[in-house]
Scaffold this motif. Structure first.
Motif, PDB file in Angstrom:
ATOM      1  N   GLU A   7       0.800  -1.221   0.000  1.00 24.42           N
ATOM      2  CA  GLU A   7       0.000   0.000   0.000  1.00 24.42           C
ATOM      3  C   GLU A   7       0.834   1.272   0.000  1.00 24.42           C
ATOM      4  O   GLU A   7       0.294   2.364  -0.150  1.00 24.42           O
ATOM      5  CB  GLU A   7      -0.944  -0.001   1.211  1.00 24.42           C
ATOM      6  CG  GLU A   7      -1.981  -1.102   1.147  1.00 24.42           C
ATOM      7  CD  GLU A   7      -2.963  -1.031   2.294  1.00 24.42           C
ATOM      8  OE1 GLU A   7      -3.152   0.057   2.861  1.00 24.42           O
ATOM      9  OE2 GLU A   7      -3.528  -2.091   2.618  1.00 24.42           O
TER      10      GLU A   7
ATOM     11  N   LEU B  10       2.329   4.289   1.504  1.00 21.38           N
ATOM     12  CA  LEU B  10       2.013   5.000   2.737  1.00 21.38           C
ATOM     13  C   LEU B  10       0.776   4.361   3.343  1.00 21.38           C
ATOM     14  O   LEU B  10      -0.191   4.075   2.652  1.00 21.38           O
ATOM     15  CB  LEU B  10       1.775   6.481   2.464  1.00 21.38           C
ATOM     16  CG  LEU B  10       3.002   7.279   2.039  1.00 21.38           C
ATOM     17  CD1 LEU B  10       2.614   8.696   1.686  1.00 21.38           C
ATOM     18  CD2 LEU B  10       4.063   7.266   3.122  1.00 21.38           C
ATOM     19  N   MET B  11       0.822   4.172   4.625  1.00 20.20           N
ATOM     20  CA  MET B  11      -0.260   3.442   5.268  1.00 20.20           C
ATOM     21  C   MET B  11      -0.681   4.158   6.540  1.00 20.20           C
ATOM     22  O   MET B  11       0.136   4.804   7.201  1.00 20.20           O
ATOM     23  CB  MET B  11       0.237   2.031   5.598  1.00 20.20           C
ATOM     24  CG  MET B  11      -0.812   1.011   5.784  1.00 20.20           C
ATOM     25  SD  MET B  11      -0.003  -0.590   5.878  1.00 20.20           S
ATOM     26  CE  MET B  11      -1.296  -1.496   6.626  1.00 20.20           C
ATOM     27  N   ASP B  12      -1.912   4.006   6.874  1.00 15.83           N
ATOM     28  CA  ASP B  12      -2.449   4.581   8.104  1.00 15.83           C
ATOM     29  C   ASP B  12      -1.780   3.910   9.305  1.00 15.83           C
ATOM     30  O   ASP B  12      -1.627   2.691   9.351  1.00 15.83           O
ATOM     31  CB  ASP B  12      -3.970   4.363   8.130  1.00 15.83           C
ATOM     32  CG  ASP B  12      -4.635   4.967   9.350  1.00 15.83           C
ATOM     33  OD1 ASP B  12      -4.046   5.891   9.943  1.00 15.83           O
ATOM     34  OD2 ASP B  12      -5.750   4.522   9.681  1.00 15.83           O
ATOM     35  N   THR B  13      -1.390   4.710  10.261  1.00 17.45           N
ATOM     36  CA  THR B  13      -0.735   4.192  11.470  1.00 17.45           C
ATOM     37  C   THR B  13      -1.618   3.179  12.182  1.00 17.45           C
ATOM     38  O   THR B  13      -1.123   2.204  12.748  1.00 17.45           O
ATOM     39  CB  THR B  13      -0.408   5.357  12.431  1.00 17.45           C
ATOM     40  OG1 THR B  13       0.328   6.341  11.722  1.00 17.45           O
ATOM     41  CG2 THR B  13       0.406   4.879  13.602  1.00 17.45           C
ATOM     42  N   LYS B  14      -2.901   3.382  12.127  1.00 16.82           N
ATOM     43  CA  LYS B  14      -3.846   2.470  12.789  1.00 16.82           C
ATOM     44  C   LYS B  14      -3.711   1.057  12.226  1.00 16.82           C
ATOM     45  O   LYS B  14      -3.683   0.087  12.979  1.00 16.82           O
ATOM     46  CB  LYS B  14      -5.265   2.989  12.612  1.00 16.82           C
ATOM     47  CG  LYS B  14      -6.320   2.151  13.283  1.00 16.82           C
ATOM     48  CD  LYS B  14      -7.696   2.752  13.066  1.00 16.82           C
ATOM     49  CE  LYS B  14      -8.757   1.867  13.682  1.00 16.82           C
ATOM     50  NZ  LYS B  14     -10.095   2.396  13.447  1.00 16.82           N
ATOM     51  N   LYS B  15      -3.594   0.922  10.915  1.00 16.23           N
ATOM     52  CA  LYS B  15      -3.457  -0.395  10.298  1.00 16.23           C
ATOM     53  C   LYS B  15      -2.149  -1.069  10.712  1.00 16.23           C
ATOM     54  O   LYS B  15      -2.097  -2.277  10.937  1.00 16.23           O
ATOM     55  CB  LYS B  15      -3.531  -0.291   8.778  1.00 16.23           C
ATOM     56  CG  LYS B  15      -4.905  -0.017   8.238  1.00 16.23           C
ATOM     57  CD  LYS B  15      -4.889  -0.038   6.729  1.00 16.23           C
ATOM     58  CE  LYS B  15      -6.277   0.247   6.172  1.00 16.23           C
ATOM     59  NZ  LYS B  15      -6.272   0.256   4.705  1.00 16.23           N
TER      60      LYS B  15
END
Length: 144
Positions: free
Chosen positions: A88, A90-95
């Motif tokens: 992906e 850049l990815m969301d920190t939550k994921k």
């Protein structure tokens, strides 16, 4: 890579839970056996020792290997997280945090299985030594 997430969640953690039930089951059976045993029925110390230690190796094996199985789940979970980041970009920190939490869950379960198994094994081994000593006292140390 969805199969890897399922392998960690159901495979590794499921295996650890199965090993935990086996370990506790054997420990309960051994405790029951130790309560009912008649030491006078045994002619030699070796015969008694063989009968008393049946199945204890399984509990010891679970205690020593559960952390490694949990670690395997952790490694697979971290691999899955890195793979997802790579796919992906850049990815969301939550994921990322959810993936790492899944990985650490396997280690925690491994330790939760290993620690009680180790305690049970040591307790049962102590009972074996007590029963063998009682047999020796009643039989004048014969069969040494």
């Amino acid at each position: 890579m969805e199969w890897l997430r399922l392998a960690v969640d159901y495979g590794v953690i499921g295996l650890l839970l199965i090993l935990s039930f086996i370990s506790v089951g054997i420990a309960l059976e051994r405790l029951s056996f130790y309560r009912k045993i008649e030491l006078s029925e045994f002619k030699s110390k070796q015969e008694l020792e063989i009968e008393l230690t049946k199945g204890l190796f399984v509990i010891a094996s679970v205690a020593s290997n559960a952390p490694y199985i949990g670690l395997l789940g952790t490694v697979l979970g971290i691999m899955l997280t890195f793979y997802s980041i790579g796919q992906e970009g850049l990815m969301d920190t939550k994921k990322i945090m959810v993936g790492l939490a899944l990985a650490l869950k396997a280690t925690a379960v491994g330790l939760l299985v290993a620690i009680p198994s180790s305690i049970l094994y040591n307790y049962l081994l102590r009972r074996v030594r007590e029963l063998i000593t009682l047999w020796e006292v009643k039989n004048g140390g014969q069969g040494i």
